[in-house]
Design an enzyme around this catalytic site. Structure first.
Site, PDB file in Angstrom:
ATOM      1  N   SER A 290       0.825  -1.201   0.000  1.00  0.00           N
ATOM      2  CA  SER A 290       0.000   0.000   0.000  1.00  0.00           C
ATOM      3  C   SER A 290       0.870   1.266   0.000  1.00  0.00           C
ATOM      4  O   SER A 290       2.066   1.203   0.310  1.00  0.00           O
ATOM      5  CB  SER A 290      -0.894  -0.005   1.238  1.00  0.00           C
ATOM      6  OG  SER A 290      -0.064   0.012   2.383  1.00  0.00           O
TER       7      SER A 290
ATOM      8  N   GLU B 154       5.857  -0.792  -5.887  1.00  0.00           N
ATOM      9  CA  GLU B 154       4.605  -1.108  -6.598  1.00  0.00           C
ATOM     10  C   GLU B 154       3.480  -0.916  -5.602  1.00  0.00           C
ATOM     11  O   GLU B 154       3.252  -1.776  -4.748  1.00  0.00           O
ATOM     12  CB  GLU B 154       4.639  -2.564  -7.091  1.00  0.00           C
ATOM     13  CG  GLU B 154       5.631  -2.820  -8.196  1.00  0.00           C
ATOM     14  CD  GLU B 154       5.221  -2.231  -9.518  1.00  0.00           C
ATOM     15  OE1 GLU B 154       4.086  -1.720  -9.644  1.00  0.00           O
ATOM     16  OE2 GLU B 154       6.043  -2.251 -10.442  1.00  0.00           O
TER      17      GLU B 154
ATOM     18  N   CYS C 148      -4.427  -4.324  -7.632  1.00  0.00           N
ATOM     19  CA  CYS C 148      -3.955  -2.947  -7.437  1.00  0.00           C
ATOM     20  C   CYS C 148      -4.325  -2.026  -8.582  1.00  0.00           C
ATOM     21  O   CYS C 148      -4.599  -0.855  -8.383  1.00  0.00           O
ATOM     22  CB  CYS C 148      -2.446  -2.959  -7.249  1.00  0.00           C
ATOM     23  SG  CYS C 148      -1.613  -3.841  -8.571  1.00  0.00           S
TER      24      CYS C 148
ATOM     25  N   GLU D 157      -8.630   4.014  -2.040  1.00  0.00           N
ATOM     26  CA  GLU D 157      -8.497   2.650  -2.541  1.00  0.00           C
ATOM     27  C   GLU D 157      -9.277   1.722  -1.614  1.00  0.00           C
ATOM     28  O   GLU D 157      -9.052   1.718  -0.398  1.00  0.00           O
ATOM     29  CB  GLU D 157      -7.022   2.231  -2.572  1.00  0.00           C
ATOM     30  CG  GLU D 157      -6.844   0.848  -3.163  1.00  0.00           C
ATOM     31  CD  GLU D 157      -5.399   0.359  -3.164  1.00  0.00           C
ATOM     32  OE1 GLU D 157      -4.726   0.487  -2.131  1.00  0.00           O
ATOM     33  OE2 GLU D 157      -4.964  -0.160  -4.205  1.00  0.00           O
TER      34      GLU D 157
HETATM   35  P1  NAD Z   1       0.651  -3.662   2.991  1.00  0.00           P
HETATM   36  O1  NAD Z   1       1.244  -2.366   2.588  1.00  0.00           O
HETATM   37  O2  NAD Z   1      -0.141  -3.726   4.215  1.00  0.00           O
HETATM   38  O3  NAD Z   1       1.799  -4.770   3.152  1.00  0.00           O
HETATM   39  C1  NAD Z   1       2.679  -5.079   2.098  1.00  0.00           C
HETATM   40  C2  NAD Z   1       3.890  -5.790   2.658  1.00  0.00           C
HETATM   41  O4  NAD Z   1       4.690  -4.875   3.392  1.00  0.00           O
HETATM   42  C3  NAD Z   1       3.585  -6.942   3.616  1.00  0.00           C
HETATM   43  O5  NAD Z   1       4.460  -8.012   3.338  1.00  0.00           O
HETATM   44  C4  NAD Z   1       3.885  -6.337   4.976  1.00  0.00           C
HETATM   45  O6  NAD Z   1       4.263  -7.287   5.944  1.00  0.00           O
HETATM   46  C5  NAD Z   1       5.043  -5.429   4.644  1.00  0.00           C
HETATM   47  N1  NAD Z   1       5.263  -4.317   5.569  1.00  0.00           N
HETATM   48  C6  NAD Z   1       4.350  -3.650   6.313  1.00  0.00           C
HETATM   49  N2  NAD Z   1       4.951  -2.664   7.008  1.00  0.00           N
HETATM   50  C7  NAD Z   1       6.267  -2.693   6.696  1.00  0.00           C
HETATM   51  C8  NAD Z   1       7.390  -1.921   7.072  1.00  0.00           C
HETATM   52  N3  NAD Z   1       7.297  -0.886   7.914  1.00  0.00           N
HETATM   53  N4  NAD Z   1       8.597  -2.219   6.547  1.00  0.00           N
HETATM   54  C9  NAD Z   1       8.706  -3.232   5.656  1.00  0.00           C
HETATM   55  N5  NAD Z   1       7.683  -4.010   5.272  1.00  0.00           N
HETATM   56  C10 NAD Z   1       6.467  -3.739   5.779  1.00  0.00           C
HETATM   57  O7  NAD Z   1      -0.174  -4.127   1.705  1.00  0.00           O
HETATM   58  P2  NAD Z   1      -1.177  -5.376   1.577  1.00  0.00           P
HETATM   59  O8  NAD Z   1      -2.389  -5.054   2.381  1.00  0.00           O
HETATM   60  O9  NAD Z   1      -0.433  -6.633   1.804  1.00  0.00           O
HETATM   61  O10 NAD Z   1      -1.532  -5.315   0.021  1.00  0.00           O
HETATM   62  C11 NAD Z   1      -2.503  -4.478  -0.512  1.00  0.00           C
HETATM   63  C12 NAD Z   1      -1.871  -3.231  -1.098  1.00  0.00           C
HETATM   64  O11 NAD Z   1      -0.869  -3.589  -2.050  1.00  0.00           O
HETATM   65  C13 NAD Z   1      -2.869  -2.386  -1.862  1.00  0.00           C
HETATM   66  O12 NAD Z   1      -2.657  -1.029  -1.598  1.00  0.00           O
HETATM   67  C14 NAD Z   1      -2.540  -2.683  -3.304  1.00  0.00           C
HETATM   68  O13 NAD Z   1      -2.909  -1.679  -4.210  1.00  0.00           O
HETATM   69  C15 NAD Z   1      -1.065  -2.879  -3.264  1.00  0.00           C
HETATM   70  N6  NAD Z   1      -0.613  -3.679  -4.396  1.00  0.00           N
HETATM   71  C16 NAD Z   1       0.131  -3.080  -5.389  1.00  0.00           C
HETATM   72  C17 NAD Z   1       0.532  -3.797  -6.489  1.00  0.00           C
HETATM   73  C18 NAD Z   1       1.340  -3.156  -7.592  1.00  0.00           C
HETATM   74  O14 NAD Z   1       1.964  -3.873  -8.347  1.00  0.00           O
HETATM   75  N7  NAD Z   1       1.358  -1.842  -7.719  1.00  0.00           N
HETATM   76  C19 NAD Z   1       0.207  -5.151  -6.589  1.00  0.00           C
HETATM   77  C20 NAD Z   1      -0.532  -5.736  -5.573  1.00  0.00           C
HETATM   78  C21 NAD Z   1      -0.932  -4.989  -4.473  1.00  0.00           C
END
Ligand code: NAD
Length: 483
Positions: free
Chosen positions: A228, A249, A283, A380
């Site tokens: 995110s 991403e 996403c 979103e």
């Molecule tokens: P999230 O941001 O909650 O988590 C993503 C990852 O980051 C997880 O593995 C989490 O453990 C890790 N994380 C969390 N805090 C962190 C920190 N401080 N340091 C390092 N790592 C950390 O996202 P989510 O809920 O797993 O996924 C949904 C989001 O991902 C949506 O916003 C979606 O749009 C986005 N997404 C983007 C793409 C793309 O290619 N642009 C693809 C898929 C999903």
């Protein structure tokens, strides 16, 4: 290969466990049952993984591109052979229907492995002649790359990051989302089986804190996150402390613009694919559907008719085409947005309810008469909620489509060729679609502008983000100096 991973982490070519790590329950979204319990990486596991990746890197980079590519192409073949088992596991991890996972996840991971496997031998520098002297460039790996995944496409994300990283001679430590920790372990197993030396591709589990501890380790040269925007900002800032390379991403709230002259059936298909595939957990989804006033009622009528084709149920049943949300938390978040949509005055056309069965199901939901300021049009949602907004003119819709901090994707449906290309040029987005939506072939670059991201995955562009150029100046004659 056993169908299930046999421990929490995969380091230096084998499964590793450390039960001292915090529990990570794996919940099957279709039933709410705990199907496995993994452990988050302890500092000792993080250290072990980074040490393995660091130790393996120079040997791996010393292999020729052809040799590295052969490993990746072999991994692609194994993934395709095991598509059924990997798809069943992906469905357990995410709840996405087998009807989707069997054609999208391991297959798109295999495409990335095959594509970057093929490119590996063609990653070269260039020669720049300067009179008798010359410069040559070496395209070198970055070193140890950390990949951090989201939960919607666990196999695909593990491969989209791993394949270009390894093709360029880097090694990787990948941390999947804590919500879907299983699939990346199978990718790691397959890499080794395909001939990658131990330590080249490692997977460790954990919540955000484990991801954060990876980023700041001095052994790490690059971080690639799929997640995110709020997480992206934290990870980008932490990476900046060590001036590390990044690929981000991140999220989106993409516009999908349907003009009066569009083929109605195709436009409805695009809106369905861009809002309800993977139960809306994509996403790049085009969740702000701008429909020109002349076609609006016909669009809503046909969309509602087509949604009667939704078949919810056990996602492992190949006839089911609509699965649950990935987690109870995500379902609750989406329900909160649906309530906000009603409260702020949007017209609920269809859906809007939970489903009376175990698991985290929600009906596909369509709101019409949505205005630009409503929460469902600005935030979103990451669930099966489509917002339909009205518009009159091309100039107006382009301005409104771009009036967001996100910039991941955008789409247009029209029969007018020049207008289609004008719109694509005007959209502030990393990926645009004309008369289609959400295709993501490995040959095409994928990534966001504005707050949706930095860098590109897939295509030749990804090579730029997993390698660096060194210039080497060669003097052929004597060297003059002032004294
Ligand atoms: P999230 O941001 O909650 O988590 C993503 C990852 O980051 C997880 O593995 C989490 O453990 C890790 N994380 C969390 N805090 C962190 C920190 N401080 N340091 C390092 N790592 C950390 O996202 P989510 O809920 O797993 O996924 C949904 C989001 O991902 C949506 O916003 C979606 O749009 C986005 N997404 C983007 C793409 C793309 O290619 N642009 C693809 C898929 C999903």
């Amino acid at each position: 290969m056993s169908t299930q991973p046999t421990a929490s982490h995969f380091i230096n070519g084998k499964y590793v466990e450390d039960a001292a790590g915090e529990d990570i329950p794996v919940i099957y979204p279709a039933t709410g049952e705990v199907i496995a319990t993994l452990h988050a990486a302890t500092p000792a596991i993080v250290d072990q993984a980074l040490a393995a990746a660091k130790a393996a890197q120079s040997t791996w980079a010393g292999w020729s591109g052809t040799e590295r590519g052969r490993v990746l192409r072999c991994a692609a073949d194994i993934m395709r052979e095991r598509n059924h088992d990997l798809s069943v596991l992906e469905t357990y991890d995410t709840g996405k229907p087998y009807q989707e996972t069997s054609v999208v996840d391991a297959t798109s991971g295999a495409d990335a492995l095959e594509y970057f496997g093929g490119l590996a031998a063609a990653i070269t520098g260039e020669h720049i002649q300067l009179g008798d002297d010359f410069v040559y460039t070496r395209r070198e790996p970055l070193g140890v790359c950390v990949g951090i995944g989201a939960w919607n496409y666990p196999t695909q994300i593990a491969c989209w990051k791993g394949a270009p990283a390894l093709a360029c001679g880097n090694t990787m430590v990948f941390k999947p989302s804590e919500t879907t920790p299983l699939c990346a372990l199978k990718v790691a197993e397959i890499m080794i089986e395909a001939g990658a030396p131990p330590g080249v591709y490692n997977v460790i589990q954990g919540y955000g804190a484990v991801g954060a501890s990876l980023i700041t380790d001095p052994r790490v040269d690059k971080v690639s996150l799929t997640g995110s925007v709020p997480t992206g900002k934290k990870v980008y800032a932490a990476a900046a402390e060590g001036v590390r390379h990044v690929t981000m991403e991140l999220g989106g709230k993409s516009p999908l613009v349907i003009f009066d002259d569009a083929d109605l059936e195709n436009a409805v298909s695009g809106a369905i694919l861009g809002n309800f595939y993977s139960s809306g957990q994509v996403c790049s989804n085009g969740t702000r559907v701008f429909v020109q006033k002349g076609i609006k009622e016909a669009f809503l009528t046909r969309l509602t008719e087509r949604l009667s084709g939704v078949k919810m149920g056990d996602p492992q049943d190949p006839d089911v085409n609509f699965g649950p949300m990935v987690s109870e938390r995500q379902r609750d978040i989406v329900e909160g947005f649906i309530a906000k949509g009603k409260e702020e005055g949007a017209r609920l056309v269809t859906g809007g309810n939970g489903v009376d069965r175990p698991g985290f199901y929600l009906e596909p939901t369509v709101f019409a008469d949505v205005t630009d300021e409503m929460t469902i049009a600005t935030d979103e949602i990451f669930g099966p909620v489509m917002s339909v907004l009205d518009f009159d003119t091309e100039e107006e819709v382009l301005r409104r489509a771009n009036a967001t901090d996100f910039g991941l994707a955008a789409g247009v449906f029209t029969a007018n060729l020049t207008r289609a290309h004008r719109m694509a040029a005007g959209f502030e987005a990393g990926t645009c679609y004309i008369n289609t939506y959400n295709d993501a072939p490995v040959e095409a670059p994928f990534g966001g502008t504005k707050q949706s991201g930095v860098g590109r995955e897939n295509s030749k562009a990804a090579i730029e983000h997993y390698s660096q150029i060194k210039g080497v100046y060669v003097r052929m004659g004597d060297l003059e100096a002032p004294f």
